[in-house]
Design a protein around this motif. Sequence first.
Motif, PDB file in Angstrom:
ATOM      1  N   TYR A 155       0.829  -1.201   0.000  1.00  0.00           N
ATOM      2  CA  TYR A 155       0.000   0.000   0.000  1.00  0.00           C
ATOM      3  C   TYR A 155       0.871   1.263   0.000  1.00  0.00           C
ATOM      4  O   TYR A 155       0.667   2.176  -0.804  1.00  0.00           O
ATOM      5  CB  TYR A 155      -0.940   0.002   1.203  1.00  0.00           C
ATOM      6  N   THR A 203      -4.710  -7.262   6.923  1.00  0.00           N
ATOM      7  CA  THR A 203      -5.800  -6.307   6.806  1.00  0.00           C
ATOM      8  C   THR A 203      -6.698  -6.398   8.035  1.00  0.00           C
ATOM      9  O   THR A 203      -6.819  -7.457   8.659  1.00  0.00           O
ATOM     10  CB  THR A 203      -6.656  -6.535   5.540  1.00  0.00           C
ATOM     11  N   PRO A 227      -5.254  -2.013   4.905  1.00  0.00           N
ATOM     12  CA  PRO A 227      -3.941  -2.582   5.165  1.00  0.00           C
ATOM     13  C   PRO A 227      -3.535  -2.190   6.583  1.00  0.00           C
ATOM     14  O   PRO A 227      -3.682  -1.022   6.963  1.00  0.00           O
ATOM     15  CB  PRO A 227      -3.036  -1.952   4.115  1.00  0.00           C
ATOM     16  N   SER A 282      -3.358   1.207  11.471  1.00  0.00           N
ATOM     17  CA  SER A 282      -3.415   1.374  10.028  1.00  0.00           C
ATOM     18  C   SER A 282      -3.205   2.852   9.737  1.00  0.00           C
ATOM     19  O   SER A 282      -3.621   3.711  10.531  1.00  0.00           O
ATOM     20  CB  SER A 282      -4.771   0.929   9.472  1.00  0.00           C
ATOM     21  N   LEU A 302      -3.549   5.582   6.370  1.00  0.00           N
ATOM     22  CA  LEU A 302      -4.068   5.682   5.007  1.00  0.00           C
ATOM     23  C   LEU A 302      -3.986   7.106   4.482  1.00  0.00           C
ATOM     24  O   LEU A 302      -4.020   8.068   5.253  1.00  0.00           O
ATOM     25  CB  LEU A 302      -5.530   5.242   4.959  1.00  0.00           C
TER      26      LEU A 302
END
Length: 114
Positions: free
Chosen positions: A7, A37, A42, A53, A55
């Motif tokens: 990712y 996950t 991810p 996580s 993002l």
Amino acid sequence: MGAVTDYLAGIKAPNRQVLERIVAIARELAPGVEEGTSYGMPALLLDGKGFVSVLETKKHLALYPFSGQILGRLADELDGFSWSPGTLRFSAENPVPDELVRRILELRLAEIGA
């Protein structure tokens, strides 16, 4: 490679470096984490549980500690950031200080270990 590494490889600088720094701190605090996950994101997993996580979204970067309690406990330290019980939002221009990342992740480690 794993879900988190893959990712992050797809994110452009400077956002990638900011998110990689959080992941590096998480790996330092919990060397046994695995990539996988959690809630479709991810994530770094510890003992099969979501640890953290990070993002990139259209409007911000985000840290998810997989807990609805941690950020509320640190509310007085979150000035300057947008947050909800399960999400801390920030940007490459206004990243989360390393020490605050450590406190968030240490609290999550304590939750997982309880």
